[in-house]
Write a protein that holds these residues in place. Sequence first.
Motif, mmCIF file in Angstrom:
data_model
loop_
_atom_site.group_PDB
_atom_site.id
_atom_site.type_symbol
_atom_site.label_atom_id
_atom_site.label_comp_id
_atom_site.label_asym_id
_atom_site.label_seq_id
_atom_site.Cartn_x
_atom_site.Cartn_y
_atom_site.Cartn_z
ATOM 1 N N ILE A 23 -7.957 49.829 6.150
ATOM 2 C CA ILE A 23 -9.133 49.750 5.534
ATOM 3 C C ILE A 23 -9.683 48.143 5.481
ATOM 4 O O ILE A 23 -10.725 47.840 5.783
ATOM 5 C CB ILE A 23 -9.218 50.426 4.075
ATOM 6 N N PRO A 24 -8.779 47.655 4.895
ATOM 7 C CA PRO A 24 -9.039 46.201 4.958
ATOM 8 C C PRO A 24 -9.552 45.303 6.182
ATOM 9 O O PRO A 24 -10.401 44.509 6.043
ATOM 10 C CB PRO A 24 -7.663 45.351 4.396
ATOM 11 N N TYR A 25 -8.878 45.667 7.248
ATOM 12 C CA TYR A 25 -9.462 45.272 8.670
ATOM 13 C C TYR A 25 -10.886 45.710 9.184
ATOM 14 O O TYR A 25 -11.503 44.907 9.717
ATOM 15 C CB TYR A 25 -8.143 45.306 9.434
ATOM 16 N N THR A 26 -10.863 47.188 8.864
ATOM 17 C CA THR A 26 -11.906 47.692 9.510
ATOM 18 C C THR A 26 -13.163 47.193 8.744
ATOM 19 O O THR A 26 -14.364 47.063 9.390
ATOM 20 C CB THR A 26 -11.743 49.259 9.692
ATOM 21 N N SER A 27 -12.903 47.185 7.434
ATOM 22 C CA SER A 27 -14.223 46.956 6.657
ATOM 23 C C SER A 27 -14.840 45.364 6.814
ATOM 24 O O SER A 27 -15.772 45.239 6.792
ATOM 25 C CB SER A 27 -13.664 46.858 5.169
ATOM 26 N N VAL A 28 -13.756 44.546 7.113
ATOM 27 C CA VAL A 28 -14.274 43.113 7.502
ATOM 28 C C VAL A 28 -14.632 43.163 8.568
ATOM 29 O O VAL A 28 -15.825 42.373 8.667
ATOM 30 C CB VAL A 28 -12.816 42.285 7.504
ATOM 31 N N ILE A 29 -14.614 43.864 9.635
ATOM 32 C CA ILE A 29 -15.108 43.945 10.867
ATOM 33 C C ILE A 29 -16.581 44.488 10.796
ATOM 34 O O ILE A 29 -17.421 44.082 11.522
ATOM 35 C CB ILE A 29 -14.365 44.812 11.870
ATOM 36 N N CYS A 30 -16.508 45.531 9.975
ATOM 37 C CA CYS A 30 -17.882 46.227 9.288
ATOM 38 C C CYS A 30 -18.720 44.999 8.947
ATOM 39 O O CYS A 30 -20.164 45.219 9.278
ATOM 40 C CB CYS A 30 -17.744 47.376 8.700
ATOM 41 N N GLY A 31 -18.343 44.264 8.126
ATOM 42 C CA GLY A 31 -19.066 43.566 7.662
ATOM 43 C C GLY A 31 -19.757 42.549 8.409
ATOM 44 O O GLY A 31 -20.887 42.146 8.364
ATOM 45 N N GLY A 79 -14.029 44.335 1.578
ATOM 46 C CA GLY A 79 -13.772 43.955 2.850
ATOM 47 C C GLY A 79 -15.250 43.554 3.616
ATOM 48 O O GLY A 79 -15.254 42.420 4.319
ATOM 49 N N VAL A 80 -16.053 44.469 3.369
ATOM 50 C CA VAL A 80 -17.558 44.195 3.814
ATOM 51 C C VAL A 80 -17.924 42.863 3.233
ATOM 52 O O VAL A 80 -18.551 42.147 3.955
ATOM 53 C CB VAL A 80 -18.445 45.473 3.574
ATOM 54 N N SER A 81 -17.717 42.723 2.106
ATOM 55 C CA SER A 81 -18.225 41.280 1.352
ATOM 56 C C SER A 81 -17.488 40.244 2.085
ATOM 57 O O SER A 81 -18.152 39.282 2.258
ATOM 58 C CB SER A 81 -18.044 41.328 -0.127
ATOM 59 N N LEU A 82 -16.067 40.248 2.225
ATOM 60 C CA LEU A 82 -15.388 39.157 2.927
ATOM 61 C C LEU A 82 -15.891 39.102 4.319
ATOM 62 O O LEU A 82 -16.008 37.756 4.736
ATOM 63 C CB LEU A 82 -13.916 39.671 3.087
ATOM 64 N N GLY A 83 -16.294 40.112 5.161
ATOM 65 C CA GLY A 83 -16.768 39.732 6.431
ATOM 66 C C GLY A 83 -17.833 39.088 6.326
ATOM 67 O O GLY A 83 -18.448 38.014 7.147
#
Length: 267
Positions: free
Chosen positions: A24-32, A114-118
């Motif tokens: 989740i942490p990695y896919t969410s950053v990519i999504c962001g 994660g999205v916010s970090l992206g």
Amino acid sequence: MEIKSYQNQAELLVKEYLLADSVIPYTSVICGICACKMVYDFTQLFSNVYFKSYPGLSKLQRTEWSNRSISTFHAIFIAIMSLYFVFWSNLYSDHEYAGPITFRSSALSTFTLGVSLGYFLSDLAMIIWFYPFLGGMEYVLHHLLSVAGIANPMLTGEGQVYTFMVLISESTTPGINLRWYLDTAGMKRSRAYLINGVVMFVAWLVARILLFMYLFYHIYLHYDQVKQVNSLGQLLISIVPLVLSVMNLMWFGKIIKGLMKTLAKRH
């Protein structure tokens, strides 16, 4: 039947891989990051068709126009999610007996961070690439603190409640961006510009001054739980809100001066 089969396979892919706890942490950053790119491109296409002043802007101004669009979308998303987690969800409620509040997290809260970090990584990259056009060192410092303050709780699941409290302050961003749009469109003397200044003053006071006071009070009340967080987490909980609060006070002073200047001109 074939369509149903594809649908089941897609749901399985999302559940077992994209939303698996370990990734989740990695896919969410990519999504962001991908969401930022999509908003950036869509803004350019939309603005070129529906805003007459857009084609007349310089290349750097068009870049900032789209960049502010990204930050506005992120601000709306993260402010809504942060308000939900902090005030409406039971995840961080003191009435829930689920262990220390500083150790509570969920798949949705981690994905949201994660999205916010992206977004912050994407925006930081743009600020550095176009430096200093999109912002000076204070923006670089703000984003570096944001990246550190989001990444640790996202990866460890510790101290997320305080990260969301800080991220509520992003609710002031749409007003700031609207002010830039009005200025760029030559509407600095309009009633909308004045109303925007008043709304910015109130929003900043609530979301970046009073809310941070509540955050520090909350840390004080739950300090025994804060001390159980990993060493880096404790450091971030202590330093990030403190530095951001100082920056918020400095920017608040500029907002007050700007509002007073605008009111003086109208009289």
